[in-house]
Enzyme design. Sequence first.
Site, mmCIF file in Angstrom:
data_model
loop_
_atom_site.group_PDB
_atom_site.id
_atom_site.type_symbol
_atom_site.label_atom_id
_atom_site.label_comp_id
_atom_site.label_asym_id
_atom_site.label_seq_id
_atom_site.Cartn_x
_atom_site.Cartn_y
_atom_site.Cartn_z
ATOM 1 N N ARG A 156 -9.835 0.240 8.868
ATOM 2 C CA ARG A 156 -9.375 -1.104 9.208
ATOM 3 C C ARG A 156 -10.420 -1.886 9.987
ATOM 4 O O ARG A 156 -10.198 -3.062 10.279
ATOM 5 C CB ARG A 156 -8.115 -1.002 10.074
ATOM 6 N N ARG A 172 11.234 -1.258 11.018
ATOM 7 C CA ARG A 172 10.164 -0.943 11.953
ATOM 8 C C ARG A 172 10.132 -1.963 13.084
ATOM 9 O O ARG A 172 10.314 -3.149 12.839
ATOM 10 C CB ARG A 172 8.811 -0.957 11.211
ATOM 11 N N ARG A 230 11.546 -5.434 4.972
ATOM 12 C CA ARG A 230 11.244 -4.012 4.744
ATOM 13 C C ARG A 230 12.202 -3.107 5.515
ATOM 14 O O ARG A 230 12.533 -3.365 6.676
ATOM 15 C CB ARG A 230 9.809 -3.712 5.189
ATOM 16 N N ARG A 271 -0.325 -9.144 13.459
ATOM 17 C CA ARG A 271 -0.944 -8.139 12.571
ATOM 18 C C ARG A 271 -1.747 -8.812 11.463
ATOM 19 O O ARG A 271 -2.810 -8.329 11.082
ATOM 20 C CB ARG A 271 0.143 -7.218 11.992
ATOM 21 N N LYS A 321 0.834 -1.205 0.000
ATOM 22 C CA LYS A 321 0.000 0.000 0.000
ATOM 23 C C LYS A 321 0.868 1.255 0.000
ATOM 24 O O LYS A 321 0.666 2.164 -0.809
ATOM 25 C CB LYS A 321 -0.935 0.015 1.224
HETATM 26 P P1 ADP Z 1 2.211 -1.841 3.251
HETATM 27 O O1 ADP Z 1 2.204 -0.334 3.200
HETATM 28 O O2 ADP Z 1 1.003 -2.445 2.573
HETATM 29 O O3 ADP Z 1 2.407 -2.406 4.620
HETATM 30 P P2 ADP Z 1 4.773 -1.586 1.850
HETATM 31 O O4 ADP Z 1 4.443 -0.721 0.677
HETATM 32 O O5 ADP Z 1 5.548 -0.969 2.958
HETATM 33 O O6 ADP Z 1 3.444 -2.343 2.392
HETATM 34 O O7 ADP Z 1 5.570 -2.861 1.279
HETATM 35 C C1 ADP Z 1 6.074 -3.873 2.153
HETATM 36 C C2 ADP Z 1 7.475 -4.299 1.692
HETATM 37 O O8 ADP Z 1 7.360 -4.997 0.444
HETATM 38 C C3 ADP Z 1 8.429 -3.142 1.448
HETATM 39 O O9 ADP Z 1 9.712 -3.568 1.832
HETATM 40 C C4 ADP Z 1 8.354 -2.903 -0.077
HETATM 41 O O10 ADP Z 1 9.565 -2.388 -0.602
HETATM 42 C C5 ADP Z 1 8.095 -4.311 -0.590
HETATM 43 N N1 ADP Z 1 7.189 -4.353 -1.766
HETATM 44 C C6 ADP Z 1 6.109 -3.582 -1.999
HETATM 45 N N2 ADP Z 1 5.486 -3.937 -3.145
HETATM 46 C C7 ADP Z 1 6.207 -4.993 -3.632
HETATM 47 C C8 ADP Z 1 6.072 -5.834 -4.801
HETATM 48 N N3 ADP Z 1 5.068 -5.665 -5.665
HETATM 49 N N4 ADP Z 1 6.981 -6.810 -4.974
HETATM 50 C C9 ADP Z 1 7.995 -6.994 -4.071
HETATM 51 N N5 ADP Z 1 8.182 -6.247 -2.970
HETATM 52 C C10 ADP Z 1 7.293 -5.258 -2.746
HETATM 53 P P1 AMP Z 2 0.659 0.474 9.047
HETATM 54 O O1 AMP Z 2 1.737 1.500 8.922
HETATM 55 O O2 AMP Z 2 -0.536 0.759 8.189
HETATM 56 O O3 AMP Z 2 1.178 -0.938 8.862
HETATM 57 O O4 AMP Z 2 0.133 0.563 10.554
HETATM 58 C C1 AMP Z 2 0.978 0.305 11.655
HETATM 59 C C2 AMP Z 2 0.166 0.149 12.925
HETATM 60 O O5 AMP Z 2 -0.519 1.381 13.215
HETATM 61 C C3 AMP Z 2 -0.937 -0.904 12.883
HETATM 62 O O6 AMP Z 2 -0.452 -2.216 13.147
HETATM 63 C C4 AMP Z 2 -1.874 -0.399 13.978
HETATM 64 O O7 AMP Z 2 -1.372 -0.682 15.273
HETATM 65 C C5 AMP Z 2 -1.802 1.122 13.780
HETATM 66 N N1 AMP Z 2 -2.829 1.587 12.828
HETATM 67 C C6 AMP Z 2 -2.618 2.097 11.595
HETATM 68 N N2 AMP Z 2 -3.784 2.403 10.997
HETATM 69 C C7 AMP Z 2 -4.765 2.058 11.882
HETATM 70 C C8 AMP Z 2 -6.186 2.085 11.847
HETATM 71 N N3 AMP Z 2 -6.857 2.527 10.761
HETATM 72 N N4 AMP Z 2 -6.857 1.659 12.945
HETATM 73 C C9 AMP Z 2 -6.209 1.220 14.031
HETATM 74 N N5 AMP Z 2 -4.873 1.129 14.124
HETATM 75 C C10 AMP Z 2 -4.152 1.548 13.063
#
Ligand code: ADP
Ligand code: AMP
Length: 217
Positions: A88, A160, A127, A171, A13
């Site tokens: 969420r 992270r 990541r 999660r 995302k």
């Molecule tokens: P989210 O925001 O949904 O938690 P991220 O955008 O941070 O996910 O992506 C999670 C990890 O996967 C990051 O390290 C990113 O660089 C990697 N990633 C994202 N999209 C892809 C993809 N299509 N193929 C491989 N790795 C990806």
């Molecule tokens: P994310 O960066 O989207 O992976 O979110 C990291 C963490 O933030 C999640 O695991 C939750 O603990 C909190 N969080 C983010 N968005 C929400 C949401 N919409 N509702 C509740 N908790 C959230």
Amino acid sequence: MRLILMGPPGSGKGTQAERLVGILGIPHISTGDMFRKAIDEETELGLEAKEYISSGGLVPDEVTIGIVKDRLGESDCNNGFLLDGFPRTAAQAEALDGILEDLRVGLDAVINIQVSEGELLKRLTGRRICRGCGTSYHMVYNPSKQGDRCDKCQGELFQRKDDTEETILSRLDVYNQQTKPLIQYYEKQEIIQHVDGNQGIEEVFSEINWGLGRDQQ
Ligand code: ADP
Ligand code: AMP
């Protein structure tokens, strides 16, 4: 455009949001980023959110809905926004409908990025995030050319705290129980588009653009 990017943790995302807001010229609203900033700045919100985030749980709805309501009321959201990581829960989705109704606007699309669980685990454990600008990298799939520094701003890359295997599993559990049901919620509203997120970053981006009726960028 008013968009929601949905999908499990690690589905891409944030990665896709960054690219999309670059071409659409709308703000990227990530509740996760908002909470992490508040934690870094040790604000009241940060103190409240910290425990939930580090255990992999969700921050309570009333807190999360409050910050999104305030953010969507800011003037840079007048011409659109991209929500990443919100809603969420069912309560958040219903609250968002109310907020949009009050603002007299509607959603253009909900993009649901689908990725298999095994792949999510690999993505999240590899990541790395830039401390300076928040860009998301992956040690194998999307590495920075400069190793442990960001290609864009030279910031330090870090892992992270909630990207450990144990917290990732919690999660994913929370996602399956509380967030996945929202797919049906938006299917009923007939605005959801499913995207195959198991492809490479550029392929996923093309599929999203195609779904939005935009030429490939
Ligand atoms: P989210 O925001 O949904 O938690 P991220 O955008 O941070 O996910 O992506 C999670 C990890 O996967 C990051 O390290 C990113 O660089 C990697 N990633 C994202 N999209 C892809 C993809 N299509 N193929 C491989 N790795 C990806
Ligand atoms: P994310 O960066 O989207 O992976 O979110 C990291 C963490 O933030 C999640 O695991 C939750 O603990 C909190 N969080 C983010 N968005 C929400 C949401 N919409 N509702 C509740 N908790 C959230």
